[in-house]
Design a protein around this motif. Structure first.
Motif, PDB file in Angstrom:
ATOM      1  N   THR A 173     -44.196   9.630  16.451  1.00 37.21           N
ATOM      2  CA  THR A 173     -43.223   8.639  16.911  1.00 37.21           C
ATOM      3  C   THR A 173     -43.582   7.293  16.295  1.00 37.21           C
ATOM      4  O   THR A 173     -44.543   6.640  16.720  1.00 37.21           O
ATOM      5  N   VAL A 178     -37.582   6.909  16.766  1.00 40.10           N
ATOM      6  CA  VAL A 178     -37.773   7.195  15.329  1.00 40.10           C
ATOM      7  C   VAL A 178     -38.934   8.179  15.195  1.00 40.10           C
ATOM      8  O   VAL A 178     -40.059   7.875  15.612  1.00 40.10           O
ATOM      9  N   LEU A 185     -37.323  12.253   8.339  1.00 38.90           N
ATOM     10  CA  LEU A 185     -37.341  11.085   9.225  1.00 38.90           C
ATOM     11  C   LEU A 185     -36.062  11.076  10.056  1.00 38.90           C
ATOM     12  O   LEU A 185     -34.955  11.068   9.512  1.00 38.90           O
ATOM     13  N   LYS A 186     -36.208  11.087  11.384  1.00 36.86           N
ATOM     14  CA  LYS A 186     -35.075  11.055  12.296  1.00 36.86           C
ATOM     15  C   LYS A 186     -35.022   9.683  12.960  1.00 36.86           C
ATOM     16  O   LYS A 186     -36.051   9.169  13.421  1.00 36.86           O
ATOM     17  N   TYR A 187     -33.823   9.098  13.022  1.00 33.18           N
ATOM     18  CA  TYR A 187     -33.691   7.759  13.604  1.00 33.18           C
ATOM     19  C   TYR A 187     -32.325   7.642  14.283  1.00 33.18           C
ATOM     20  O   TYR A 187     -31.372   8.345  13.933  1.00 33.18           O
ATOM     21  N   SER A 270     -30.769  11.413   9.774  1.00 28.53           N
ATOM     22  CA  SER A 270     -32.046  11.869   9.231  1.00 28.53           C
ATOM     23  C   SER A 270     -32.111  11.623   7.734  1.00 28.53           C
ATOM     24  O   SER A 270     -31.086  11.565   7.051  1.00 28.53           O
TER      25      SER A 270
END
Length: 406
Positions: A173, A178, A185-187, A270
């Motif tokens: 994290t 995020v 990368l996930k946001y 992502s």
């Protein structure tokens, strides 16, 4: 005796010599005529070779039963693309698939140029630092990274992202909402709403207003020697108009955040490991060359400029920002343009790590449709267009900062 006396005594007046006629020259010995003939012959040869190649290619395609032309762009593609900026399914056409690849190429090239410029400028300045440790670190960064082939950068970074980063269940994290894992990368992003398009338009209008505000400040400085402050008014124009439109549209605040469901995240946006590896590889590799360009550009500025800036009381930071860099840009811009073009063309190596750029998508379309010549022509046209657009912009900027005599 006078001339009149000689004339009256019967002596004839001497006549003026007649000008000699210019010698007639043979056209074959005229340098200009021969130059024209050579160019006409060269153009005729090039056209002839081109006609031969095209006619021969079309004849061979017809003999093998392969249709030529771009009609295949309206045919169903039938393959998936893992990452797209626009909606795409395998029921879409080859034309839309190639458009997805073009947009992916533009995306990685755009962000790669920005990041490579930032890192390159920092490292170029660091190489000239009076701090021994900073200067040595920057030198090692430049000398090591620019002497390793870009393809090895991509393989190494992609291997790290896939094999060392944790699975989604154990993702890191970075910030609230995020997450970084081997899936990318996930946001979070704002939930879809029509008002966001109008907010973007309002901010673009504000940016145009800020540009004219800066032009007005330049004129004021040329007339009076004093430049009005434009930073806060410009920010007010850009963000203020956007906020006003946002309030008018109901001030939506709903956020689409990623959530872990099963073995992967759902929701949010992502960045795939392939995109991150390609972006980091292009950034690191190109920034090493940009750093050397920045260093040489700074050293090209006469040291007397720095001494003069110190004499009037400027600190090192303001000396670099206000005196040295503006003059160094005239040396930096031309070679840095070549690095931007190289970065854009080097993005075609994305096929090695599976990022669906133009070349990757085009190769899939080529294997399925058999339209090799047409798709290769699309490759050439797209990369040529991107290079010309980048060159035109950089040449325009270089012209704006060039020294002009008064």
């Amino acid at each position: 005796m006078t001339d009149h006396a000689h004339s009256s005594a019967g002596f004839p007046e001497p006549s003026a010599p007649k000008p000699k006629a210019a010698p007639k020259t043979n056209l074959l010995y005229s340098e200009k005529f021969r130059a024209i003939i050579y160019q006409v012959v060269l153009i005729a040869v090039v056209i002839g070779i081109g006609f031969f190649l095209v006619s021969n290619t079309l004849a061979n395609l017809a003999a093998r039963g392969i249709q030529s032309g771009y009609g295949f762009l309206d045919v169903r593609a039938g393959f998936d693309i893992g990452e797209a900026l626009i909606d795409y399914t395998n029921d879409d056409t080859y034309g839309r698939a190639l458009l997805v690849g073009i947009l992916n190429t533009i995306k990685v090239a755009f962000f790669g140029i920005i990041l490579a410029t930032i890192v390159g400028v920092i490292m170029g300045i660091a190489r000239l630092s009076s701090n021994w440790l900073v200067a040595k670190f920057a030198s090692i960064y430049v000398e090591v990274l620019r002497n390793i082939p870009l393809l090895l950068h991509l393989f190494f970074i992609y291997g790290v992202l896939i094999n060392i980063l944790p699975r989604p269940r154990d993702s890191w994290t970075l910030f609230p909402g995020v997450f970084l894992s081997n899936r990318g990368l996930k946001y979070p992003v704002m939930a879809e709403d029509p008002i966001w398009l109008w907010v973007l338009i309002a901010m673009l209008v504000g940016a145009i207003g800020a540009y004219f505000l800066a032009r007005r400040a330049d004129q004021k400085q040329a007339e009076t020697g004093n430049r009005p402050k434009t930073l806060l008014p410009s920010l007010g124009l850009i963000f203020g108009l956007g906020i006003v439109v946002w309030f008018i549209g109901g001030a939506p605040t709903e956020v689409n955040a990623p959530e872990l469901r099963g073995f992967n995240f759902r929701g949010g946006q992502s960045l795939s490991p392939e995109f991150l590896a390609l972006l980091l590889g292009l950034t690191i590799y190109t920034s090493a060359f940009i750093a050397e360009i920045v260093r040489s550009g700074i050293q090209a500025v006469n040291y007397g400029q720095t001494e003069a800036a110190k004499a009037v009381g400027l600190n090192p930071g303001n000396t670099l920002r206000l005196v040295v860099l503006p003059q160094a840009l005239r040396v930096i811009i031309p070679p840095i343009t070549s690095q931007y073009l190289n970065l854009t063309k080097n993005s075609s190596l994305a096929i090695a790590i599976g990022y669906p750029d133009l070349v990757s998508v085009g190769n899939t379309a080529l294997n399925q449709s058999g339209q090799a010549i047409e798709i290769i022509a699309v490759f050439m046209t797209v990369y040529l267009s991107l290079s010309l657009i980048t060159s035109l912009f950089m040449n325009w900027y270089n012209g704006r900062i060039a020294l002009t005599e008064r």
